[in-house]
Design a protein around this motif. Structure first.
Motif, PDB file in Angstrom:
ATOM      1  N   ASN A   1       6.786 -18.022  -2.097  1.00  0.00           N
ATOM      2  CA  ASN A   1       7.001 -16.596  -2.336  1.00  0.00           C
ATOM      3  C   ASN A   1       5.719 -15.778  -2.200  1.00  0.00           C
ATOM      4  O   ASN A   1       5.776 -14.551  -2.052  1.00  0.00           O
ATOM      5  CB  ASN A   1       7.597 -16.380  -3.731  1.00  0.00           C
ATOM      6  CG  ASN A   1       9.013 -16.896  -3.826  1.00  0.00           C
ATOM      7  OD1 ASN A   1       9.724 -16.978  -2.827  1.00  0.00           O
ATOM      8  ND2 ASN A   1       9.439 -17.254  -5.033  1.00  0.00           N
ATOM      9  N   SER A   2       4.563 -16.455  -2.254  1.00  0.00           N
ATOM     10  CA  SER A   2       3.290 -15.733  -2.153  1.00  0.00           C
ATOM     11  C   SER A   2       2.943 -15.344  -0.714  1.00  0.00           C
ATOM     12  O   SER A   2       2.037 -14.539  -0.497  1.00  0.00           O
ATOM     13  CB  SER A   2       2.156 -16.586  -2.729  1.00  0.00           C
ATOM     14  OG  SER A   2       1.881 -17.700  -1.882  1.00  0.00           O
ATOM     15  N   MET A   3       3.670 -15.905   0.257  1.00  0.00           N
ATOM     16  CA  MET A   3       3.384 -15.636   1.668  1.00  0.00           C
ATOM     17  C   MET A   3       4.313 -14.564   2.229  1.00  0.00           C
ATOM     18  O   MET A   3       5.484 -14.479   1.841  1.00  0.00           O
ATOM     19  CB  MET A   3       3.544 -16.917   2.501  1.00  0.00           C
ATOM     20  CG  MET A   3       2.519 -17.988   2.219  1.00  0.00           C
ATOM     21  SD  MET A   3       2.721 -19.387   3.365  1.00  0.00           S
ATOM     22  CE  MET A   3       4.243 -20.102   2.748  1.00  0.00           C
ATOM     23  N   SER A   4       3.782 -13.774   3.154  1.00  0.00           N
ATOM     24  CA  SER A   4       4.619 -12.804   3.849  1.00  0.00           C
ATOM     25  C   SER A   4       5.537 -13.545   4.817  1.00  0.00           C
ATOM     26  O   SER A   4       5.265 -14.688   5.214  1.00  0.00           O
ATOM     27  CB  SER A   4       3.758 -11.813   4.637  1.00  0.00           C
ATOM     28  OG  SER A   4       3.105 -12.470   5.717  1.00  0.00           O
ATOM     29  N   GLU A   5       6.624 -12.886   5.211  1.00  0.00           N
ATOM     30  CA  GLU A   5       7.543 -13.500   6.160  1.00  0.00           C
ATOM     31  C   GLU A   5       6.860 -13.759   7.500  1.00  0.00           C
ATOM     32  O   GLU A   5       7.131 -14.755   8.167  1.00  0.00           O
ATOM     33  CB  GLU A   5       8.774 -12.615   6.352  1.00  0.00           C
ATOM     34  CG  GLU A   5       9.689 -12.554   5.140  1.00  0.00           C
ATOM     35  CD  GLU A   5      10.206 -13.922   4.733  1.00  0.00           C
ATOM     36  OE1 GLU A   5      10.665 -14.675   5.607  1.00  0.00           O
ATOM     37  OE2 GLU A   5      10.138 -14.237   3.526  1.00  0.00           O
ATOM     38  N   MET A   6       5.958 -12.876   7.901  1.00  0.00           N
ATOM     39  CA  MET A   6       5.248 -13.069   9.163  1.00  0.00           C
ATOM     40  C   MET A   6       4.349 -14.296   9.100  1.00  0.00           C
ATOM     41  O   MET A   6       4.251 -15.072  10.065  1.00  0.00           O
ATOM     42  CB  MET A   6       4.418 -11.829   9.518  1.00  0.00           C
ATOM     43  CG  MET A   6       3.757 -11.899  10.891  1.00  0.00           C
ATOM     44  SD  MET A   6       3.070 -10.317  11.423  1.00  0.00           S
ATOM     45  CE  MET A   6       4.579  -9.375  11.685  1.00  0.00           C
ATOM     46  N   CYS A   7       3.715 -14.489   7.959  1.00  0.00           N
ATOM     47  CA  CYS A   7       2.874 -15.672   7.781  1.00  0.00           C
ATOM     48  C   CYS A   7       3.711 -16.939   7.840  1.00  0.00           C
ATOM     49  O   CYS A   7       3.329 -17.930   8.484  1.00  0.00           O
ATOM     50  CB  CYS A   7       2.128 -15.588   6.455  1.00  0.00           C
ATOM     51  SG  CYS A   7       1.108 -17.039   6.084  1.00  0.00           S
ATOM     52  N   LYS A   8       4.857 -16.918   7.187  1.00  0.00           N
ATOM     53  CA  LYS A   8       5.740 -18.086   7.182  1.00  0.00           C
ATOM     54  C   LYS A   8       6.168 -18.469   8.594  1.00  0.00           C
ATOM     55  O   LYS A   8       6.294 -19.658   8.921  1.00  0.00           O
ATOM     56  CB  LYS A   8       6.981 -17.814   6.326  1.00  0.00           C
ATOM     57  CG  LYS A   8       6.700 -17.676   4.843  1.00  0.00           C
ATOM     58  CD  LYS A   8       7.975 -17.312   4.106  1.00  0.00           C
ATOM     59  CE  LYS A   8       7.709 -17.030   2.640  1.00  0.00           C
ATOM     60  NZ  LYS A   8       8.941 -16.629   1.910  1.00  0.00           N
TER      61      LYS A   8
ATOM     62  N   SER B   1      11.762 -18.756   6.035  1.00  0.00           N
ATOM     63  CA  SER B   1      11.759 -18.299   4.646  1.00  0.00           C
ATOM     64  C   SER B   1      11.749 -19.450   3.648  1.00  0.00           C
ATOM     65  O   SER B   1      11.185 -19.337   2.563  1.00  0.00           O
ATOM     66  CB  SER B   1      12.974 -17.402   4.388  1.00  0.00           C
ATOM     67  OG  SER B   1      12.907 -16.233   5.183  1.00  0.00           O
TER      68      SER B   1
END
Length: 303
Positions: A283-290, A248
């Motif tokens: 903040n622009s990325m999804s948690e899965m992407c992160k 995150s």
């Protein structure tokens, strides 16, 4: 049980090992010794392993001044630990720490180049290497050599940087430098460091390294998932790769570390527009992407 040190051959050390590991061992220790972070890494890895035997034979690769060895000694005190490094200076610091803590029993120190075959087949229960593979010209060769020394159901654990995270960080730094051309708020020292980080990232991709180009480079690699999948497939091994950072806040923490170690500044002292830019991108990325943009990973290879 431990091979004899190559201490007499240290002056003929292989290309790619620089003086920060040899003559400047004390400086390296002061800059990189972090026992709390190491404890977190080792505890996380051990929680994923089924180590049924209480008395293990453990090989620690690139022990340096010893945070992994001391951690393993505290967690698996009845085990035998072989601590290895190319630097006699760093191992001397480790030896002193072990004696001072009265935990040197069952720890064997050896100055070795682990690119060479040293260990008998089926002799090791656990192999640990913290931030060592990316210093080597041919990490796969070391993995394959030491894997052959693992006992059945034994495991190797490495902690290494990944290319995708480094590239993403470099892209963010490029955005910061580009925006600063308009704002003009960064000092020259900071801009020089950020440019150097970007340039170095281009050299650290997951591709073969030649000795002439990289002979004076301590860091040589960042890795990809496929790099380790291909090795595991060749060995017929089980592989697990996991993120050792908090996904995150991975980008923010990476930029914080760069400012602290590279520029000597607290992130909070950076211009607000930089902190806002980094926060907006994260903040622009999804948690899965992160979770998939890994900067540093734990790699477990099981026999």
């Amino acid at each position: 049980m431990s091979p004899k040190s190559e201490i007499g051959n240290v002056g003929n050390v292989v290309s790619g090992v620089t003086q920060q590991f040899l003559k400047n061992a004390e400086n390296h220790h002061n800059n990189y010794y972090n026992i709390k972070f190491t404890e977190t890494l080792i505890n996380g890895a051990l929680s994923k392993l089924d180590l049924k035997e209480k008395e293990l034979v453990i090989l620690d690769i690139g022990s340096g001044s010893g945070p992994t060895v001391l951690t393993l000694r505290n967690l698996l005190g009845s085990s035998k630990i072989i601590a290895t490094d190319i630097s006699p200076g760093l191992l001397a610091i480790l030896r002193k720490a072990l004696i001072n803590a009265n935990v040197i029993d069952n720890v064997y120190l050896a100055v070795l180049d682990l690119n060479k075959p040293w260990f008998k087949r089926n002799s090791l229960d656990l192999v640990v290497g913290k931030a060592i593979l990316h210093h080597l010209f041919d990490p796969a060769r070391l993995i394959e050599e030491v894997f052959s020394a693992l006992k059945e159901n034994g495991a190797m654990v490495f902690f290494e940087p990944f290319e995708i995270g480094r590239v993403y960080t470099s892209i963010v730094l490029r955005l910061i430098l580009s925006e600063d051309e308009r704002r003009g708020s960064l000092d020259d020292r900071t801009k020089i460091f950020l440019r150097q980080y970007i340039k170095k990232s281009e050299l650290l991709g997951c591709f073969p390294k030649d000795t002439e180009t990289y002979k004076n480079h301590d860091d040589k690699w960042t890795f990809t998932f496929d790099y380790f999948h291909n090795i595991a497939a060749k060995l017929g091994a089980k592989l697990e790769i996991y993120n050792i950072a908090n996904p995150s806040l991975q980008l923010t923490n990476q930029i914080k570390t760069l400012f602290k170690l590279g520029v000597g500044k607290e992130y909070g002292d950076a211009p607000k527009w930089i902190r806002d830019l980094v926060s907006d991108l994260e903040n622009s990325m999804s948690e899965m992407c992160k979770k998939q943009i890994i900067s540093s990973a734990g790699i477990i290879i099981r026999k």
